[in-house]
Design an enzyme around this catalytic site. Sequence first.
Site, PDB file in Angstrom:
ATOM      1  N   ASP A 309       0.954  -1.038  -0.181  1.00 63.96           N
ATOM      2  CA  ASP A 309      -0.003   0.023  -0.018  1.00 63.96           C
ATOM      3  C   ASP A 309       0.840   1.231   0.071  1.00 63.96           C
ATOM      4  O   ASP A 309       1.855   1.444   0.728  1.00 63.96           O
ATOM      5  CB  ASP A 309      -0.895  -0.184   1.292  1.00 63.96           C
ATOM      6  CG  ASP A 309      -1.883   1.198   1.205  1.00 63.96           C
ATOM      7  OD1 ASP A 309      -2.761   1.322   0.289  1.00 63.96           O
ATOM      8  OD2 ASP A 309      -1.654   2.065   2.190  1.00 63.96           O
ATOM      9  N   GLU A 362       1.019  -0.625  -5.251  1.00 62.60           N
ATOM     10  CA  GLU A 362       0.038   0.501  -5.239  1.00 62.60           C
ATOM     11  C   GLU A 362       0.676   1.729  -5.393  1.00 62.60           C
ATOM     12  O   GLU A 362       0.874   2.406  -4.342  1.00 62.60           O
ATOM     13  CB  GLU A 362      -1.153   0.534  -4.007  1.00 62.60           C
ATOM     14  CG  GLU A 362      -2.260   1.323  -4.422  1.00 62.60           C
ATOM     15  CD  GLU A 362      -2.173   2.602  -3.528  1.00 62.60           C
ATOM     16  OE1 GLU A 362      -3.089   3.577  -3.902  1.00 62.60           O
ATOM     17  OE2 GLU A 362      -1.732   2.555  -2.452  1.00 62.60           O
TER      18      GLU A 362
END
Length: 628
Positions: A309, A362
């Site tokens: 993330d 990401e």
Amino acid sequence: MDSPTLSEFDLHLFSEGRHWHIYNVLGAHVCKKQGVEGVRFAVWAPHARAVSVVGEFNHWNAGTHSMGLHEGMGVWSCFVPELSTGTLYKFAITTDTGRQLLKTDPYGQAFEMRPATAAVVTERGHFGWGDGDWIARRSGRNWLDKPISIYEVHAGSWRRHGSGRWLTYRELADQLVPYVEEMGFTHIELLPITEHPLDESWGYQATGYYAPTSRFGTPDDLRYLVDQCHRHNIGVILDWVPAHFPTDEHALARFDGSALYEHEDPRQGRHQDWGTLIYNYGRHEVRNFLIGSALFWLDAFHIDGLRVDAVASMLYLNYSRKEGEWLPNLQGGHENLEAIDFLRELNRVCQSRFPGTLVCAEESTSWPRVTHPPEIGGLGFNLKWNMGWMHDTLDYLQQDPVYRQYHHDKLTFGLTYAFSENFLLPLSHDEVVHGKGSLINKMSGDEWQQRASLRLLLTYLYGYPGAKLLFMGGEFGQRREWSELRELDWPLLTDPAHRGLKKLVQDLNGLYRREVSLHGECFRPVGFEWIDCHDSPQSVISLLRTAKGETSVMVLNFTPVPRHHYRIGLPQAGTWREIFNSDSEYYGGSNVGNPLPLPADEQPWMNRNWSLELTLPPLGAIMLRPAP
């Protein structure tokens, strides 16, 4: 208390940041000392004046079970006899100023249910895995030419009991796994299930990097879920957050009274957007903590991949900061050189120790070579989220069809960079929260047009080069914006229109997995050609997908007007057949399409020697392939 000796080699590797089984060394481990069973505790707290382990076994009294310091290493340890699995514990840390802190174990492998925060002694090695064939196949698989279709799931809100209670990991295994198998997805991606104190963070502010959240059961319950996925040929990807951590006093923040895991200077150590703390990637022990966590999930839980993330926030020192609010690197630039080194090492180690697993970034900027090998200047990820494709496509579909001709570049621009990375196409949870509305409600027009546009979008997703990801609820047209506080609106499936959307996704997954042309060359330009990308007046695009000698053609009409006698060029002669139509009555469409067979005309068109006249359904996509 006499302290058992930890291996000097273990401590040396840890100090270098390269002990890849550190989760077997630090934390709490059931063991024997001189024939006596008990638990060995070990924690890194180099600036502490004293450390002791506390729990119900000593009435939480600091100093009762003092820990000994391994000089020069900053690691404290002790052995407490007659303790066993299930014991609750914390570390009582006396800082160099004399302040007393009560901290949870950074390496704890199980925790109490929130709001309680004690770690729980647990023991590995007793679960009866039955996924040996899956792991063997995974290690020899070339994922670059295999279908990757990911169902993104928030475990606490996919489905709930009538009382509102969450499903357990085992209940998810019994309900989620058959659903994903029925729908044809290749992977489940779980929003972070690392332990976290706040439900509303969805797991992105973790306090237990080595522990599955106790909300849904025990570590072995999670192993059961993963094992069941593998037995049904479904991979499991874990959302993992090494970019930042929360400021909760019981956890990592100023762990031993100093900025141990974070930076002292808030210009380096604090995320202004999220109110969280940034890891100090230049500290060897911190890097080891994070890489050890990644390896732990791949090892102890047989996880098949990690979605890392907020990578962009790690790469840029000036991420979401104004001038004067950040510090440049040693070369005067804004790149976080220590984070770059960390990510490269993370990817090298994960992929070498667990071949066949995926590490996905990401990453939302134009940072170059995210999925290229570190040896040629890349970061070494397997996949990168294609945020540009997602934003352009959703922006386009929110336009009234009358005006789409003026935004045609949003459909075509993505192919100028589509093969610069190994891209994953995400229609993720981030797009259906915080006032953004559900996926279907982003579509313009009346209810019929919205459903047709969502069918068109999903078909476009599967026809476009790249791996696929769809957040739960999008597959049946969830109307309400997603909330972690309630389950999906499953009663919508009593409506044939929503059942039709679900059937569409099921068939698209099947088509994507069967048709080699759709998945065999997703990451190389050899697998894609435009037939025509210039028909902006009619808002139509047509494309060609090829792989291993197989060919398919997709034509997409982004207006609610049927197009009759629409001619496209073809790569070869012969008879063609329509193998998919998003406007089929089976999916809730108007059933505008093309009869079989479809013989190609020897009429040059669009710079090709053969062509074909088609009927294009309104707000619909069709797929063709040569007839056998």
